[in-house]
Write a protein that holds these residues in place. Sequence first.
Motif, PDB file in Angstrom:
ATOM      1  N   GLU A 109      21.387  16.786 -24.076  1.00  8.88           N
ATOM      2  CA  GLU A 109      22.757  15.936 -23.806  1.00  8.88           C
ATOM      3  C   GLU A 109      23.513  15.893 -25.196  1.00  8.88           C
ATOM      4  OE1 GLU A 109      23.735  14.938 -21.288  1.00  8.88           O
ATOM      5  OE2 GLU A 109      21.822  15.487 -20.129  1.00  8.88           O
ATOM      6  N   MET A 168      17.040  14.947 -23.755  1.00  3.14           N
ATOM      7  CA  MET A 168      17.912  13.928 -24.614  1.00  3.14           C
ATOM      8  C   MET A 168      18.591  14.750 -25.698  1.00  3.14           C
ATOM      9  SD  MET A 168      16.612  10.184 -24.898  1.00  3.14           S
ATOM     10  CE  MET A 168      14.766  10.192 -24.683  1.00  3.14           C
ATOM     11  N   ALA A 187      21.597  16.988 -15.940  1.00  2.91           N
ATOM     12  CA  ALA A 187      20.277  15.763 -16.048  1.00  2.91           C
ATOM     13  C   ALA A 187      19.661  15.568 -14.635  1.00  2.91           C
ATOM     14  CB  ALA A 187      21.267  14.688 -16.546  1.00  2.91           C
ATOM     15  N   ALA A 188      20.566  15.520 -13.776  1.00 10.90           N
ATOM     16  CA  ALA A 188      19.916  15.197 -12.359  1.00 10.90           C
ATOM     17  C   ALA A 188      18.816  16.053 -12.022  1.00 10.90           C
ATOM     18  CB  ALA A 188      20.946  15.009 -11.161  1.00 10.90           C
ATOM     19  N   VAL A 189      18.944  17.308 -11.998  1.00 12.76           N
ATOM     20  CA  VAL A 189      17.915  18.314 -11.610  1.00 12.76           C
ATOM     21  C   VAL A 189      16.794  18.333 -12.433  1.00 12.76           C
ATOM     22  CG1 VAL A 189      17.397  20.633 -10.864  1.00 12.76           C
ATOM     23  CG2 VAL A 189      19.761  19.794 -10.508  1.00 12.76           C
ATOM     24  N   LEU A 231      15.798  15.989 -14.762  1.00 12.57           N
ATOM     25  CA  LEU A 231      14.702  14.868 -14.534  1.00 12.57           C
ATOM     26  C   LEU A 231      14.183  14.845 -13.320  1.00 12.57           C
ATOM     27  CD1 LEU A 231      17.170  12.222 -15.964  1.00 12.57           C
ATOM     28  CD2 LEU A 231      15.098  12.994 -17.281  1.00 12.57           C
ATOM     29  N   ALA A 232      14.675  15.497 -12.030  1.00  9.03           N
ATOM     30  CA  ALA A 232      13.954  15.641 -11.014  1.00  9.03           C
ATOM     31  C   ALA A 232      12.758  16.566 -11.043  1.00  9.03           C
ATOM     32  CB  ALA A 232      14.685  16.183  -9.745  1.00  9.03           C
ATOM     33  N   LEU A 233      13.117  17.574 -11.839  1.00 15.53           N
ATOM     34  CA  LEU A 233      11.713  18.511 -12.131  1.00 15.53           C
ATOM     35  C   LEU A 233      11.035  18.039 -12.838  1.00 15.53           C
ATOM     36  CD1 LEU A 233      13.781  21.705 -13.176  1.00 15.53           C
ATOM     37  CD2 LEU A 233      12.211  21.574 -11.163  1.00 15.53           C
ATOM     38  N   VAL A 281      28.836  19.700 -15.342  1.00 22.26           N
ATOM     39  CA  VAL A 281      27.368  20.543 -15.634  1.00 22.26           C
ATOM     40  C   VAL A 281      26.336  19.708 -16.102  1.00 22.26           C
ATOM     41  CG1 VAL A 281      26.559  22.613 -16.648  1.00 22.26           C
ATOM     42  CG2 VAL A 281      28.839  22.662 -15.732  1.00 22.26           C
ATOM     43  N   ALA A 282      26.857  18.823 -17.056  1.00 28.04           N
ATOM     44  CA  ALA A 282      25.739  17.897 -17.822  1.00 28.04           C
ATOM     45  C   ALA A 282      25.095  16.850 -16.676  1.00 28.04           C
ATOM     46  CB  ALA A 282      26.451  17.190 -18.902  1.00 28.04           C
ATOM     47  N   ALA A 283      26.095  16.504 -15.703  1.00 26.00           N
ATOM     48  CA  ALA A 283      25.572  15.420 -14.912  1.00 26.00           C
ATOM     49  C   ALA A 283      24.549  16.299 -14.029  1.00 26.00           C
ATOM     50  CB  ALA A 283      26.673  14.781 -14.143  1.00 26.00           C
ATOM     51  N   SER A 284      24.811  17.546 -13.558  1.00 28.93           N
ATOM     52  CA  SER A 284      24.045  18.154 -12.706  1.00 28.93           C
ATOM     53  C   SER A 284      22.651  18.507 -13.221  1.00 28.93           C
ATOM     54  CB  SER A 284      24.596  19.607 -12.258  1.00 28.93           C
ATOM     55  OG  SER A 284      25.919  19.273 -11.678  1.00 28.93           O
ATOM     56  N   VAL A 287      11.169  14.734 -21.421  1.00 32.22           N
ATOM     57  CA  VAL A 287      12.391  13.906 -21.201  1.00 32.22           C
ATOM     58  C   VAL A 287      13.139  14.003 -22.580  1.00 32.22           C
ATOM     59  CG1 VAL A 287      13.272  11.922 -20.682  1.00 32.22           C
ATOM     60  CG2 VAL A 287      11.199  12.252 -19.551  1.00 32.22           C
TER      61      VAL A 287
END
Lengths: 167, 102
Positions: B36, B33, B75-77, B79-81, B70-73, B29
């Motif tokens: 980001e 960060m 982060a979502a993928v 963190l899901a991983l 792209v940053a939103a996608s 995680v």
Amino acid sequence: MTPLQLIFLFTGAAILISAVMVVVAHNLVHAALWLVVSLFGVAVLFVLLEAGFLAAVQVVLYIGAIAILIIFAIMLTRRVMQDSGPQTNQQWWLSALIAVALFVALLWTLSQVAYPLANVPVPESYLITLGRSFVDPNQYALPFEVASVLLLVALIGSIVIAGEKGK
Amino acid sequence: MIPLSWYLTLAAALFCIGLYGVLARKNAVAILMGIELMLNAVNINLVAFWHYLTPTTVSGQMFAIIVFVVAASEAAVGLALIISIYRRRNTVVAEEIDLMKW
């Protein structure tokens, strides 16, 4: 030293200090909160650059969505780390060396390039132009649609990846 | 008037701090960060160039918005991983996720 420059220096110092705290903080929740401070500083920079729309998007999307998502992920995976022991791997000094070397190289490159400054003010109606160019087939309609498909794929993909498998 | 080089220097410093975070942190995680931070440095550069070089066109803002998407996608993928790996292997330390290491 104009007031704008003072605001820039203050914001820049806040961004850099909080960014350093993000990468060195032991407690990951603290790191995430420092990340919020850093992202907010970037939003202030967008305001200084007269990109008010992007500043709003930065606050809503980065601080409102991504930072909260990261804090959720930290809390969901907290048990194993417990914030004990070193938070960096054995190659941290090499990483620091690479980062500093890259910074020096970037500064050297910046000093070598002369930028053709436009010296014209940002038009008042730039946001209207931006909105129109999103739906204009001759401009950015295709990237806009591709971005929406990308977001949809990321949404479905993260649900599939993180979702509980029925056993 | 703030010189363009100030923005570029700040963005370069922010990018390098993020790079250090990506390379040196153990927790996955925390690595995200760092990514980001790097994406934000790129966005500062893009918007600064738009403001100082081509303020009459919207291309610079468009680039920044695509970076946001792209940053939103990502982060979502990402963190899901991480949550999926945590559920299966009970770790989020990047060094211990070595299933594909040869």
